[in-house]
Scaffold this motif. Sequence first.
Motif, PDB file in Angstrom:
ATOM      1  N   ILE A 201     -19.760  78.096  20.857  1.00 29.00           N
ATOM      2  CA  ILE A 201     -20.770  79.966  21.312  1.00 29.00           C
ATOM      3  C   ILE A 201     -21.303  80.392  20.318  1.00 29.00           C
ATOM      4  CG2 ILE A 201     -21.803  81.598  22.406  1.00 29.00           C
ATOM      5  CD1 ILE A 201     -21.187  80.589  25.013  1.00 29.00           C
ATOM      6  N   ALA A 202     -20.185  81.062  19.659  1.00 31.59           N
ATOM      7  CA  ALA A 202     -20.347  82.222  18.100  1.00 31.59           C
ATOM      8  C   ALA A 202     -20.370  81.153  16.930  1.00 31.59           C
ATOM      9  CB  ALA A 202     -18.766  82.675  18.263  1.00 31.59           C
ATOM     10  N   LYS A 203     -19.918  79.716  16.839  1.00 34.65           N
ATOM     11  CA  LYS A 203     -20.227  78.970  15.831  1.00 34.65           C
ATOM     12  C   LYS A 203     -22.330  78.898  15.968  1.00 34.65           C
ATOM     13  CE  LYS A 203     -16.076  76.564  14.489  1.00 34.65           C
ATOM     14  NZ  LYS A 203     -15.112  75.752  14.742  1.00 34.65           N
ATOM     15  N   ALA A 204     -22.292  78.372  17.468  1.00 34.04           N
ATOM     16  CA  ALA A 204     -23.850  78.207  17.361  1.00 34.04           C
ATOM     17  C   ALA A 204     -24.538  78.901  17.107  1.00 34.04           C
ATOM     18  CB  ALA A 204     -24.200  77.200  18.492  1.00 34.04           C
ATOM     19  N   LEU A 205     -24.608  80.833  17.369  1.00 34.05           N
ATOM     20  CA  LEU A 205     -25.540  81.964  17.852  1.00 34.05           C
ATOM     21  C   LEU A 205     -25.564  82.732  16.604  1.00 34.05           C
ATOM     22  CD1 LEU A 205     -25.955  81.789  21.695  1.00 34.05           C
ATOM     23  CD2 LEU A 205     -26.842  80.311  20.068  1.00 34.05           C
ATOM     24  N   ILE A 206     -23.947  82.842  16.555  1.00 34.01           N
ATOM     25  CA  ILE A 206     -23.342  84.185  15.745  1.00 34.01           C
ATOM     26  C   ILE A 206     -23.337  84.020  14.220  1.00 34.01           C
ATOM     27  CG2 ILE A 206     -22.605  85.930  14.924  1.00 34.01           C
ATOM     28  CD1 ILE A 206     -21.814  85.682  17.872  1.00 34.01           C
ATOM     29  N   ASN A 207     -24.263  85.301  13.438  1.00 32.95           N
ATOM     30  CA  ASN A 207     -24.681  85.454  11.812  1.00 32.95           C
ATOM     31  C   ASN A 207     -24.177  86.086  11.544  1.00 32.95           C
ATOM     32  OD1 ASN A 207     -26.214  82.280  11.559  1.00 32.95           O
ATOM     33  ND2 ASN A 207     -27.870  83.861  12.089  1.00 32.95           N
ATOM     34  N   PRO A 334      -2.397  74.488  32.683  1.00 32.32           N
ATOM     35  CA  PRO A 334      -2.722  74.873  31.373  1.00 32.32           C
ATOM     36  C   PRO A 334      -3.752  73.937  29.748  1.00 32.32           C
ATOM     37  CG  PRO A 334      -1.643  76.736  32.682  1.00 32.32           C
ATOM     38  CD  PRO A 334      -1.095  75.620  33.365  1.00 32.32           C
ATOM     39  N   GLY A 335      -2.151  73.189  29.900  1.00 33.18           N
ATOM     40  CA  GLY A 335      -2.238  72.354  29.018  1.00 33.18           C
ATOM     41  C   GLY A 335      -3.451  70.709  28.907  1.00 33.18           C
ATOM     42  N   LEU A 336      -4.201  71.052  29.733  1.00 32.03           N
ATOM     43  CA  LEU A 336      -5.042  70.051  30.090  1.00 32.03           C
ATOM     44  C   LEU A 336      -6.427  70.171  29.386  1.00 32.03           C
ATOM     45  CD1 LEU A 336      -5.333  68.985  34.130  1.00 32.03           C
ATOM     46  CD2 LEU A 336      -3.891  67.797  31.905  1.00 32.03           C
ATOM     47  N   ARG A 337      -7.098  71.969  28.620  1.00 31.03           N
ATOM     48  CA  ARG A 337      -7.511  71.810  28.209  1.00 31.03           C
ATOM     49  C   ARG A 337      -9.218  71.299  28.823  1.00 31.03           C
ATOM     50  NH1 ARG A 337      -6.474  76.165  27.807  1.00 31.03           N
ATOM     51  NH2 ARG A 337      -7.915  77.029  26.067  1.00 31.03           N
ATOM     52  N   ILE A 338      -9.020  71.412  29.693  1.00 32.61           N
ATOM     53  CA  ILE A 338     -10.657  71.306  30.478  1.00 32.61           C
ATOM     54  C   ILE A 338     -11.433  71.999  30.928  1.00 32.61           C
ATOM     55  CG2 ILE A 338      -9.444  70.663  32.435  1.00 32.61           C
ATOM     56  CD1 ILE A 338     -12.472  68.056  30.831  1.00 32.61           C
ATOM     57  N   GLY A 339     -12.841  72.236  30.733  1.00 31.68           N
ATOM     58  CA  GLY A 339     -13.786  73.167  31.173  1.00 31.68           C
ATOM     59  C   GLY A 339     -14.973  72.991  30.700  1.00 31.68           C
ATOM     60  N   PHE A 340     -16.122  73.442  30.958  1.00 30.81           N
ATOM     61  CA  PHE A 340     -17.766  73.450  30.776  1.00 30.81           C
ATOM     62  C   PHE A 340     -18.152  74.532  30.535  1.00 30.81           C
ATOM     63  CE2 PHE A 340     -17.404  74.288  34.860  1.00 30.81           C
ATOM     64  CZ  PHE A 340     -18.608  74.963  35.864  1.00 30.81           C
ATOM     65  N   LEU A 341     -20.004  74.861  30.379  1.00 32.78           N
ATOM     66  CA  LEU A 341     -20.490  75.299  29.188  1.00 32.78           C
ATOM     67  C   LEU A 341     -21.808  75.196  30.336  1.00 32.78           C
ATOM     68  CD1 LEU A 341     -22.552  75.463  27.385  1.00 32.78           C
ATOM     69  CD2 LEU A 341     -20.024  76.082  25.701  1.00 32.78           C
ATOM     70  N   ILE A 342     -22.589  76.035  30.285  1.00 32.82           N
ATOM     71  CA  ILE A 342     -24.042  75.964  30.932  1.00 32.82           C
ATOM     72  C   ILE A 342     -24.875  76.236  30.376  1.00 32.82           C
ATOM     73  CG2 ILE A 342     -25.152  76.278  32.483  1.00 32.82           C
ATOM     74  CD1 ILE A 342     -23.455  75.814  34.583  1.00 32.82           C
ATOM     75  N   ALA A 343     -25.153  76.265  28.822  1.00 36.36           N
ATOM     76  CA  ALA A 343     -26.188  76.978  27.893  1.00 36.36           C
ATOM     77  C   ALA A 343     -28.089  76.969  28.160  1.00 36.36           C
ATOM     78  CB  ALA A 343     -26.153  76.472  26.830  1.00 36.36           C
ATOM     79  N   PRO A 344     -28.358  78.094  28.677  1.00 36.83           N
ATOM     80  CA  PRO A 344     -29.813  78.261  28.416  1.00 36.83           C
ATOM     81  C   PRO A 344     -30.384  77.237  27.752  1.00 36.83           C
ATOM     82  CG  PRO A 344     -28.976  79.819  27.954  1.00 36.83           C
ATOM     83  CD  PRO A 344     -27.745  79.512  28.124  1.00 36.83           C
ATOM     84  N   SER A 345     -31.411  76.834  27.971  1.00 36.38           N
ATOM     85  CA  SER A 345     -32.019  75.662  27.025  1.00 36.38           C
ATOM     86  C   SER A 345     -32.560  76.225  25.922  1.00 36.38           C
ATOM     87  CB  SER A 345     -33.199  74.977  27.830  1.00 36.38           C
ATOM     88  OG  SER A 345     -34.200  75.929  28.519  1.00 36.38           O
ATOM     89  N   GLU A 346     -32.777  76.919  25.629  1.00 37.24           N
ATOM     90  CA  GLU A 346     -33.491  77.237  24.879  1.00 37.24           C
ATOM     91  C   GLU A 346     -32.073  77.024  22.944  1.00 37.24           C
ATOM     92  OE1 GLU A 346     -34.739  82.008  22.121  1.00 37.24           O
ATOM     93  OE2 GLU A 346     -34.705  81.375  24.769  1.00 37.24           O
ATOM     94  N   VAL A 347     -31.245  77.439  23.264  1.00 36.67           N
ATOM     95  CA  VAL A 347     -29.571  77.061  22.091  1.00 36.67           C
ATOM     96  C   VAL A 347     -29.188  75.893  22.627  1.00 36.67           C
ATOM     97  CG1 VAL A 347     -30.187  79.573  22.652  1.00 36.67           C
ATOM     98  CG2 VAL A 347     -28.043  78.889  23.869  1.00 36.67           C
ATOM     99  N   PHE A 348     -29.426  75.038  24.042  1.00 33.19           N
ATOM    100  CA  PHE A 348     -28.697  74.008  24.373  1.00 33.19           C
ATOM    101  C   PHE A 348     -28.153  73.413  23.141  1.00 33.19           C
ATOM    102  CE2 PHE A 348     -27.328  69.925  25.692  1.00 33.19           C
ATOM    103  CZ  PHE A 348     -26.478  70.137  26.943  1.00 33.19           C
ATOM    104  N   LYS A 349     -29.429  72.648  22.276  1.00 30.58           N
ATOM    105  CA  LYS A 349     -28.936  72.035  21.147  1.00 30.58           C
ATOM    106  C   LYS A 349     -28.269  72.497  20.136  1.00 30.58           C
ATOM    107  CE  LYS A 349     -33.478  69.342  22.162  1.00 30.58           C
ATOM    108  NZ  LYS A 349     -34.131  68.621  20.878  1.00 30.58           N
ATOM    109  N   ASP A 350     -28.366  73.913  19.663  1.00 31.70           N
ATOM    110  CA  ASP A 350     -27.344  74.136  18.789  1.00 31.70           C
ATOM    111  C   ASP A 350     -25.698  74.255  19.365  1.00 31.70           C
ATOM    112  OD1 ASP A 350     -29.514  75.199  17.018  1.00 31.70           O
ATOM    113  OD2 ASP A 350     -29.950  76.813  18.810  1.00 31.70           O
ATOM    114  N   ILE A 351     -25.553  74.753  20.832  1.00 37.79           N
ATOM    115  CA  ILE A 351     -24.386  74.205  21.387  1.00 37.79           C
ATOM    116  C   ILE A 351     -23.881  73.212  20.905  1.00 37.79           C
ATOM    117  CG2 ILE A 351     -23.244  74.671  23.309  1.00 37.79           C
ATOM    118  CD1 ILE A 351     -23.441  77.479  22.630  1.00 37.79           C
ATOM    119  N   LEU A 352     -24.679  72.316  21.557  1.00 39.50           N
ATOM    120  CA  LEU A 352     -24.673  71.027  21.373  1.00 39.50           C
ATOM    121  C   LEU A 352     -23.805  70.656  19.862  1.00 39.50           C
ATOM    122  CD1 LEU A 352     -24.030  68.077  23.022  1.00 39.50           C
ATOM    123  CD2 LEU A 352     -26.526  67.332  21.775  1.00 39.50           C
TER     124      LEU A 352
END
Length: 503
Positions: A201-207, A334-352
């Motif tokens: 998220i930080a890489k996609a949205l923060i300058n 903990p070692g499996l490192r599995i999760g997910f995020l849901i991003a608003p449609s406005e920024v989903f492509k940036d997240i991807l």
Amino acid sequence: MREIASIQLDRSNSVPLYIQLFEHLKKLIVKGNIAKGSRLPAIRKLAEQLEVNTVTVVNAYKLLEQNGYVYSKTGSGVYVAPVRYIAVQPTDMEIQVKEDTFFEEEDIQLMSRGQITLSENSINFASATPTPDLFPVEDFKKVLIEVLDRDKGQAFGYHESNGYKSLRHSISQFLNMNYSIKAHQDDIQIISGAQQGIDVIAKALINHGDYVLVENPTYTGAIAVFKSRGAKIVGVPIEHDGINISVLEKYIKLYRPKLIYTMPNYQNPTTFCYSREKKQYLLDLAYRNNFFIIEDDFLTDLNFTEDSTPHTLKSLDKYDRVLYIKSFSKVLMPGLRIGFLIAPSEVFKDILQAKHTTDISSSGLIQRAFDLYLQKGIWGRHLDYMKEIYKDRYKKILGEIAALRDLGASIYEPNGGLNLWLTLPEGVSGIQLYYGCAKRDVLIIPGKIFYTSNAADTDRNIRISFAAVYPEQIEKGIEIVYNCINKLLNKTGERTTYYSPLI
């Protein structure tokens, strides 16, 4: 830059080349030989100059970013950070905690995430990682074998950057049934744990120079990520029913933040839960002021009361302003490192795109196995089992810790989560208590490290977790905490009990 071009890597050294390059660059940055804000050489160019593989440079740059020395701009390059922030990621060297060792702040943070090897007799109230005997090894082994028999070599291939389609579909159904969150499978991004979600998220949205508001105190790993991107961090006090709204509104007008980072249910470290009213008001503020909210769903599932599970912020989000992160690691393995995020449609492509540039995709085998784990209902059964275990530990530690009130400490009872947040008696320092307990092989986390400032009143708290301790350890460990507080208060007399050796 002549200084960088003159770097010499020793191929006969047992230290990996990327670690050597990291150390050389770190030294140049710390000494000021590379100015703050300077752009480091392009990966391919530096690789050619040093006659190394581009992967060596990528890994060195990544290590620099994880440790707060640089930040990256998508499509622009890697820049030297204006201020270094304490790292929360481990290096290749494992840190061994020994008797009478005094720890730096970085070590405390690593310990809180279960990333330091402890001595055999330690009682670990610092880590929120489950004890290994609670890991569902046999159940997960069965789904792994089933996936390998079913999918064979396909299980090891790359998947879509947003994740294995069947798993995204299973998560979509899981969210709808358990959290009243309606998310289509195409709105879901699979991630390798919550920390990666924050980073993506930080890489996609923060300058560089953007303002990010956070609860104060808050999770140190999130602050480290935002700092590595060159963001300006502003802490907003958190209260028993959530973030301080009046201060928040003032800071929104003053700083016009890009993001607000929150943990609305069983917040880390305080364990506070937002009221429904504050959740809704926060969403209204995000809509009116055009910012996004990161909801780090740390431990909503671990509710120890008969009441229903607390509402997530995302389930109330009619404006599509919430970036919802959920990791299964804390309650699963903990070692499996599995999760997910849901991003608003406005920024989903940036997240991807940011996810793709981070690691292309998360482990295909783990995704397929966890998909079966959800489909077969094993996750639900395991969660119920873990809730009972943790509820028993919670009741045990509350019973033992009540004695600290006699010394002037106050204790917030969250009825959920994995931690307790204590305010120490006046005149007792959390840092001093940490050192006193550490010398007696009891590990706690001083609250000071979670704050965004170094004000004097930030050293009155400690966080105690009951995730990594057994009931018999709780009694002995809290007795030591009691005696250490007593000593700091210059009082006499210790609570003393004789224990059989722990097995």
